[in-house]
Design an enzyme around this catalytic site. Structure first.
Site, PDB file in Angstrom:
ATOM      1  N   ASP A  83       6.203 -10.042   5.790  1.00  0.00           N
ATOM      2  CA  ASP A  83       4.952 -10.341   5.082  1.00  0.00           C
ATOM      3  C   ASP A  83       4.796  -9.243   4.029  1.00  0.00           C
ATOM      4  O   ASP A  83       4.427  -8.112   4.338  1.00  0.00           O
ATOM      5  CB  ASP A  83       3.809 -10.337   6.098  1.00  0.00           C
ATOM      6  CG  ASP A  83       2.436 -10.405   5.427  1.00  0.00           C
ATOM      7  OD1 ASP A  83       2.362 -10.323   4.186  1.00  0.00           O
ATOM      8  OD2 ASP A  83       1.436 -10.517   6.154  1.00  0.00           O
ATOM      9  N   GLN A  95       1.161  -6.800   1.033  1.00  0.00           N
ATOM     10  CA  GLN A  95       0.731  -5.458   0.609  1.00  0.00           C
ATOM     11  C   GLN A  95       1.898  -4.592   0.151  1.00  0.00           C
ATOM     12  O   GLN A  95       1.681  -3.499  -0.363  1.00  0.00           O
ATOM     13  CB  GLN A  95       0.000  -4.747   1.767  1.00  0.00           C
ATOM     14  CG  GLN A  95      -1.260  -5.444   2.219  1.00  0.00           C
ATOM     15  CD  GLN A  95      -2.347  -5.484   1.166  1.00  0.00           C
ATOM     16  OE1 GLN A  95      -2.393  -4.643   0.266  1.00  0.00           O
ATOM     17  NE2 GLN A  95      -3.230  -6.464   1.234  1.00  0.00           N
ATOM     18  N   HIS A 112      -1.953  -9.143   9.671  1.00  0.00           N
ATOM     19  CA  HIS A 112      -3.015  -9.947   9.063  1.00  0.00           C
ATOM     20  C   HIS A 112      -2.980 -11.294   9.798  1.00  0.00           C
ATOM     21  O   HIS A 112      -1.914 -11.729  10.236  1.00  0.00           O
ATOM     22  CB  HIS A 112      -2.684 -10.133   7.581  1.00  0.00           C
ATOM     23  CG  HIS A 112      -3.710 -10.871   6.780  1.00  0.00           C
ATOM     24  ND1 HIS A 112      -3.859 -12.234   6.842  1.00  0.00           N
ATOM     25  CD2 HIS A 112      -4.624 -10.437   5.881  1.00  0.00           C
ATOM     26  CE1 HIS A 112      -4.818 -12.597   6.015  1.00  0.00           C
ATOM     27  NE2 HIS A 112      -5.307 -11.530   5.417  1.00  0.00           N
ATOM     28  N   CYS A 152      -9.216  -9.273   8.355  1.00  0.00           N
ATOM     29  CA  CYS A 152      -8.354 -10.351   8.872  1.00  0.00           C
ATOM     30  C   CYS A 152      -7.321  -9.790   9.846  1.00  0.00           C
ATOM     31  O   CYS A 152      -6.153 -10.223   9.839  1.00  0.00           O
ATOM     32  CB  CYS A 152      -7.645 -11.110   7.742  1.00  0.00           C
ATOM     33  SG  CYS A 152      -8.763 -12.000   6.695  1.00  0.00           S
ATOM     34  N   LYS A 210      -2.039  -9.946  -5.558  1.00  0.00           N
ATOM     35  CA  LYS A 210      -1.972  -8.555  -5.077  1.00  0.00           C
ATOM     36  C   LYS A 210      -1.156  -7.699  -6.047  1.00  0.00           C
ATOM     37  O   LYS A 210      -1.026  -6.500  -5.866  1.00  0.00           O
ATOM     38  CB  LYS A 210      -1.315  -8.481  -3.699  1.00  0.00           C
ATOM     39  CG  LYS A 210      -1.864  -9.432  -2.662  1.00  0.00           C
ATOM     40  CD  LYS A 210      -3.102  -8.914  -1.965  1.00  0.00           C
ATOM     41  CE  LYS A 210      -3.421  -9.763  -0.745  1.00  0.00           C
ATOM     42  NZ  LYS A 210      -4.773  -9.562  -0.248  1.00  0.00           N
TER      43      LYS A 210
HETATM   44  C1  LIG Z   1      -0.761  -8.145   4.993  1.00  0.00           C
HETATM   45  C2  LIG Z   1      -1.312  -9.441   4.467  1.00  0.00           C
HETATM   46  N1  LIG Z   1      -0.729 -10.591   4.809  1.00  0.00           N
HETATM   47  C3  LIG Z   1      -1.164 -11.767   4.353  1.00  0.00           C
HETATM   48  C4  LIG Z   1      -2.245 -11.845   3.527  1.00  0.00           C
HETATM   49  C5  LIG Z   1      -2.705 -13.184   3.028  1.00  0.00           C
HETATM   50  O1  LIG Z   1      -2.583 -13.240   1.642  1.00  0.00           O
HETATM   51  P1  LIG Z   1      -3.174 -14.485   0.828  1.00  0.00           P
HETATM   52  O2  LIG Z   1      -4.585 -14.644   1.305  1.00  0.00           O
HETATM   53  O3  LIG Z   1      -3.068 -14.059  -0.590  1.00  0.00           O
HETATM   54  O4  LIG Z   1      -2.336 -15.662   1.171  1.00  0.00           O
HETATM   55  C6  LIG Z   1      -2.914 -10.681   3.141  1.00  0.00           C
HETATM   56  C7  LIG Z   1      -4.117 -10.723   2.302  1.00  0.00           C
HETATM   57  O5  LIG Z   1      -4.894  -9.816   2.244  1.00  0.00           O
HETATM   58  C8  LIG Z   1      -2.426  -9.439   3.620  1.00  0.00           C
HETATM   59  O6  LIG Z   1      -3.014  -8.296   3.273  1.00  0.00           O
END
Ligand SMILES: Cc1ncc(COP(=O)(O)O)c(C=O)c1O
Length: 405
Positions: A199, A202, A122, A363, A225
């Site tokens: 990270d 998910q 992401h 993203c 999430k």
């Molecule tokens: C794999 C992953 N990393 C990071 C993020 C960023 O999360 P947030 O926008 O809640 O900070 C997301 C959000 O969809 C994600 O799916």
């Protein structure tokens, strides 16, 4: 035993909604999960009964808010099996947690150092490290992704070396659903004494997260999430590292002493929590985790696997559908493109039938480029989805396919 999904659905008021006369089929859980009534209640109770700033107050409300806020930290600690509550840092979400570590890292890196990320990140877990490397003049390396949507593990091993300072990867890919072998990836990085950040955006709602078993140094996730409100998240890190990590935001709460010329820092977790925290949402996140953790984890996993298997089966029978991501270990997200129609049109036409999915690059532009697509249509599952919804989705998709032909 299997999950009583009907009873679970009853706890989510939003699932009773209709869209243009159709029952809502919510398959956009990788973007954000819906909230059970108990989480909504926890938030409403905080603002209705004991809204107050924490830690400093000399009155009843502040005391109640502080106790519940700190209790939520304990709930998180137990849920991810963190050794210490001081290692649980409240953030606004995964993005902020990664930024906190990347910002500090930019002050620690030398120009000969290297950082490794993967081709399935992401943007939150790639742009951050790009910036940290740019500031320090260090090198960013990336692990390639195979045609099936898995990490090329041999390439990963060959990228690791004595200069590797930090490795960052997703627990689960938000676009492909690939579950990465995070304990193994960590073990390899540790052979070179590299720090490891996972990270967990998910991963947190789709399996057991045990930070000690993983062996990583940092694990970041977002509350929204995992059935909690937006605007709150957690960065877990090893105490020895967090206690020395360069502070990135300064101000109230994170200081111990201040003179007109200088300041000293507070102890963990407060040294990394500058300013008024998101008290109500943190309490609601604690409630969301308490709610989720009460289910049998094996049953949740089996249910989600059944949804994924049925989707895969129906996708394979669907002429003109190309699955993007066919990893052996997959959870949550299911991406595809059709031979006719842009993903945005697919999403629009499914919405007319009450079905909510996400379309676009998720993203993850480098990953879309890797698969040669501008974006995908993605459905993503959660504890409250049913096999009937998956079947309804494919029926609706057939109609969409005909309309776009
Ligand atoms: C794999 C992953 N990393 C990071 C993020 C960023 O999360 P947030 O926008 O809640 O900070 C997301 C959000 O969809 C994600 O799916």
């Amino acid at each position: 035993m299997s999950l009583d999904v009907a009873a679970i659905r009853e706890q989510f008021p939003i699932l009773k909604r209709e869209i243009d006369g159709n029952p809502l089929v919510y398959l956009d859980n990788a973007a954000t999960t819906q909230k059970p009534q108990c989480v909504i209640d926890a938030l409403v109770e905080y603002y209705s009964l004991y809204n107050s700033n924490v830690h400093r107050g000399a009155h009843r409300l502040a005391d109640e808010a502080t106790r519940k806020f700190e209790h939520a930290r304990d709930i998180v600690k137990d849920f991810i099996n963190a050794p210490k509550r001081e290692e649980v840092i409240w953030t606004s979400g995964t993005t902020e947690g990664i930024n906190m570590i990347a910002n500090g890292l930019s002050k620690l890196l030398k120009s000969t150092d290297e950082v490794i990320v993967t081709g399935m990140e992401h943007h939150a877990n790639i742009v951050t490290w790009q910036q940290a490397c740019k500031v320090a003049g260090a090198t960013l390396r990336t692990v390639p992704v195979t045609d099936k949507g898995e990490l090329d593990l041999d390439a990963y091993v060959s990228l690791l070396n004595e200069n590797t300072k930090l490795v960052a990867f997703p627990h689960v890919s938000n676009s492909l659903g690939t579950v990465n072998p995070i304990a193994w990836l960590t073990e390899q990085a540790k052979k070179f004494d590299a720090w490891v950040l996972v990270d967990g955006a998910q991963g947190i709602a789709h399996g057991d997260v045990d930070v000690q078993a993983i062996g990583c140094d940092f694990y970041a996730f977002s509350g929204h999430k995992i059935y909690a409100p937006m605007g709150v998240g957690v960065l877990w890190g090893k105490e020895a590292l967090l206690a020395e990590w360069p502070v990135w935001q300064t101000g109230g709460e994170m200081i111990a002493t201040v003179t007109l010329q200088d300041a000293t820092w507070n102890v963990l977790p407060y040294r990394l929590e500058a300013g008024t925290p998101n008290v109500g949402d943190a309490i609601a996140l604690g409630e969301a985790i308490r709610w989720f953790d009460a289910f049998d984890h094996a049953e949740v996993a089996a249910h989600e696997q059944a949804l994924m298997s049925r989707a895969t089966e129906l996708a394979k029978e669907f002429d003109g559908l190309r699955m993007i991501g066919e990893a052996e270990q997959k959870v949550g997200a299911f991406s595809f493109v059709l031979d006719q129609g842009h993903p945005a049109d697919i999403g629009f036409l499914l919405d007319r039938q009450g079905i909510a999915i996400r379309t676009g690059d998720h993203c993850a532009q480098p990953l879309m480029a890797r698969f040669g697509v501008p974006g995908t249509a993605r459905m993503s599952f959660s504890i409250y989805n049913t096999i009937e919804e998956v079947e309804l989705f494919f029926k609706a998709l057939k109609k969409v396919h005909m309309m776009l032909a």
